[in-house]
Design a protein around this motif. Structure first.
Motif, PDB file in Angstrom:
ATOM      1  N   LEU A 119       0.809  -1.223   0.000  1.00 26.60           N
ATOM      2  CA  LEU A 119       0.000   0.000   0.000  1.00 26.60           C
ATOM      3  C   LEU A 119       0.844   1.275   0.000  1.00 26.60           C
ATOM      4  CD1 LEU A 119      -2.520  -1.232   2.714  1.00 26.60           C
ATOM      5  CD2 LEU A 119      -2.980  -1.016   0.251  1.00 26.60           C
ATOM      6  N   CYS A 120       1.961   1.258   0.710  1.00 20.63           N
ATOM      7  CA  CYS A 120       2.834   2.429   0.863  1.00 20.63           C
ATOM      8  C   CYS A 120       4.289   1.961   0.831  1.00 20.63           C
ATOM      9  CB  CYS A 120       2.567   3.129   2.192  1.00 20.63           C
ATOM     10  SG  CYS A 120       0.895   3.718   2.418  1.00 20.63           S
ATOM     11  N   PRO A 121       4.809   1.644  -0.330  1.00 20.71           N
ATOM     12  CA  PRO A 121       6.164   1.083  -0.404  1.00 20.71           C
ATOM     13  C   PRO A 121       7.219   1.991   0.236  1.00 20.71           C
ATOM     14  CG  PRO A 121       5.092   1.072  -2.567  1.00 20.71           C
ATOM     15  CD  PRO A 121       4.196   1.829  -1.639  1.00 20.71           C
ATOM     16  N   GLY A 122       8.108   1.350   1.010  1.00 21.75           N
ATOM     17  CA  GLY A 122       9.245   2.055   1.584  1.00 21.75           C
ATOM     18  C   GLY A 122       8.904   3.145   2.578  1.00 21.75           C
ATOM     19  N   THR A 123       7.745   3.071   3.207  1.00 20.15           N
ATOM     20  CA  THR A 123       7.288   4.165   4.064  1.00 20.15           C
ATOM     21  C   THR A 123       7.279   3.824   5.550  1.00 20.15           C
ATOM     22  OG1 THR A 123       5.908   4.984   2.275  1.00 20.15           O
ATOM     23  CG2 THR A 123       5.382   5.772   4.471  1.00 20.15           C
ATOM     24  N   VAL A 124       6.674   2.719   5.931  1.00 24.60           N
ATOM     25  CA  VAL A 124       6.442   2.401   7.337  1.00 24.60           C
ATOM     26  C   VAL A 124       7.593   1.556   7.879  1.00 24.60           C
ATOM     27  CG1 VAL A 124       4.848   1.386   9.003  1.00 24.60           C
ATOM     28  CG2 VAL A 124       3.961   2.478   6.931  1.00 24.60           C
ATOM     29  N   SER A 125       8.170   1.995   8.994  1.00 25.22           N
ATOM     30  CA  SER A 125       9.294   1.268   9.584  1.00 25.22           C
ATOM     31  C   SER A 125       8.818   0.015  10.313  1.00 25.22           C
ATOM     32  CB  SER A 125      10.051   2.170  10.562  1.00 25.22           C
ATOM     33  OG  SER A 125       9.316   2.363  11.748  1.00 25.22           O
ATOM     34  N   CYS A 126       9.667  -0.998  10.304  1.00 20.25           N
ATOM     35  CA  CYS A 126       9.387  -2.213  11.075  1.00 20.25           C
ATOM     36  C   CYS A 126       9.349  -1.902  12.566  1.00 20.25           C
ATOM     37  CB  CYS A 126      10.437  -3.274  10.778  1.00 20.25           C
ATOM     38  SG  CYS A 126      10.341  -3.930   9.107  1.00 20.25           S
ATOM     39  N   ALA A 127      10.144  -0.934  12.998  1.00 22.24           N
ATOM     40  CA  ALA A 127      10.162  -0.545  14.413  1.00 22.24           C
ATOM     41  C   ALA A 127       8.789  -0.031  14.846  1.00 22.24           C
ATOM     42  CB  ALA A 127      11.234   0.515  14.654  1.00 22.24           C
ATOM     43  N   ASP A 128       8.140   0.765  14.008  1.00 19.82           N
ATOM     44  CA  ASP A 128       6.795   1.244  14.339  1.00 19.82           C
ATOM     45  C   ASP A 128       5.779   0.114  14.284  1.00 19.82           C
ATOM     46  OD1 ASP A 128       7.294   3.898  14.989  1.00 19.82           O
ATOM     47  OD2 ASP A 128       6.958   4.630  12.946  1.00 19.82           O
ATOM     48  N   ILE A 129       5.891  -0.762  13.306  1.00 16.22           N
ATOM     49  CA  ILE A 129       4.979  -1.906  13.219  1.00 16.22           C
ATOM     50  C   ILE A 129       5.082  -2.736  14.492  1.00 16.22           C
ATOM     51  CG2 ILE A 129       4.484  -4.072  12.016  1.00 16.22           C
ATOM     52  CD1 ILE A 129       5.395  -2.629   9.408  1.00 16.22           C
ATOM     53  N   LEU A 130       6.288  -2.943  14.971  1.00 15.52           N
ATOM     54  CA  LEU A 130       6.500  -3.712  16.193  1.00 15.52           C
ATOM     55  C   LEU A 130       5.880  -3.014  17.404  1.00 15.52           C
ATOM     56  CD1 LEU A 130       7.719  -6.153  17.540  1.00 15.52           C
ATOM     57  CD2 LEU A 130       9.948  -5.053  17.418  1.00 15.52           C
ATOM     58  N   ALA A 131       6.052  -1.707  17.517  1.00 16.75           N
ATOM     59  CA  ALA A 131       5.464  -0.954  18.637  1.00 16.75           C
ATOM     60  C   ALA A 131       3.932  -0.980  18.577  1.00 16.75           C
ATOM     61  CB  ALA A 131       5.973   0.484  18.623  1.00 16.75           C
ATOM     62  N   PHE A 132       3.365  -0.788  17.387  1.00 16.15           N
ATOM     63  CA  PHE A 132       1.904  -0.844  17.236  1.00 16.15           C
ATOM     64  C   PHE A 132       1.390  -2.244  17.576  1.00 16.15           C
ATOM     65  CE2 PHE A 132       2.347   2.421  13.551  1.00 16.15           C
ATOM     66  CZ  PHE A 132       2.325   3.485  14.435  1.00 16.15           C
ATOM     67  N   SER A 133       2.112  -3.267  17.132  1.00 13.67           N
ATOM     68  CA  SER A 133       1.686  -4.653  17.358  1.00 13.67           C
ATOM     69  C   SER A 133       1.651  -5.002  18.838  1.00 13.67           C
ATOM     70  CB  SER A 133       2.624  -5.622  16.629  1.00 13.67           C
ATOM     71  OG  SER A 133       2.525  -5.460  15.244  1.00 13.67           O
ATOM     72  N   ALA A 134       2.650  -4.563  19.582  1.00 12.99           N
ATOM     73  CA  ALA A 134       2.668  -4.828  21.025  1.00 12.99           C
ATOM     74  C   ALA A 134       1.501  -4.133  21.712  1.00 12.99           C
ATOM     75  CB  ALA A 134       3.996  -4.375  21.629  1.00 12.99           C
TER      76      ALA A 134
END
Length: 177
Positions: A119-134
């Protein structure tokens, strides 16, 4: 005889850790992706949907996501470095440390990242995905009692060391009793 810490209390304590200030070079902010990128998708809702799908299928994944975030933040800050795989340039990343034995939820982060990259190539960091997921896992496991904002804008770390994890994390078989 010492009383063991209740699993729900343990999850709450780990979730509360996520409320601690994050050390980072970038200024974190609510709505970072809608403000600072051309990404028109709701990043947090996308991650929440993936987390919900996995946690409803296996509640243990929720605790695994909280632990994964804890292990990431305690080594080099909340930079996603725990997600880095071994490579010729770095044969011993954090993942290979005995302290990170039995990490769960990696497939959740990968699926959320896959969806967001489409949906948004090269935009969202894995670090943020991990924080949101927790955060989302804590919310689901607590029946929506635990809820907190997660400012975003973290940058993914490029360095990962098993020895750093071993020095900064409790051993995997440490008991709470």
């Amino acid at each position: 005889m010492p009383r063991c810490v209740d699993a729900a209390l343990f999850v709450l304590l780990i979730a509360l850790h996520a409320l601690l200030p994050v050390t980072t070079d970038a200024a974190l902010q609510d709505g970072f992706y809608s403000i600072n990128s051309n990404c028109t998708v709701d990043v947090e809702a996308t991650v929440a949907s993936v987390v919900q799908q996995y946690v409803y299928a296996d509640r243990g994944i929720g605790a695994g996501l909280i632990r994964l975030h804890f292990h990431d933040c305690f080594v080099r800050g909340c930079d996603g470095s725990v997600l880095l795989d071994a490579s010729p340039a770095n044969p011993n990343p954090e993942k290979t440390s005995p302290a990170n034995g039995g990490l769960r939820g990696l497939e959740v982060i990968q699926e959320a990242k896959r969806q967001l990259e489409s949906l948004c190539p090269g935009t969202v960091s894995c670090a943020d995905i991990l924080a949101f997921s927790a955060r989302d896992a804590a919310r689901i496991l607590s029946a929506w009692v635990i809820s907190y904002r997660v400012p975003s804008g973290r940058r993914d770390g490029l360095t990962s060391s098993a020895s750093d994890a071993t020095q900064n994390l409790p051993p995997p078989l440490l008991t709470l009793c």
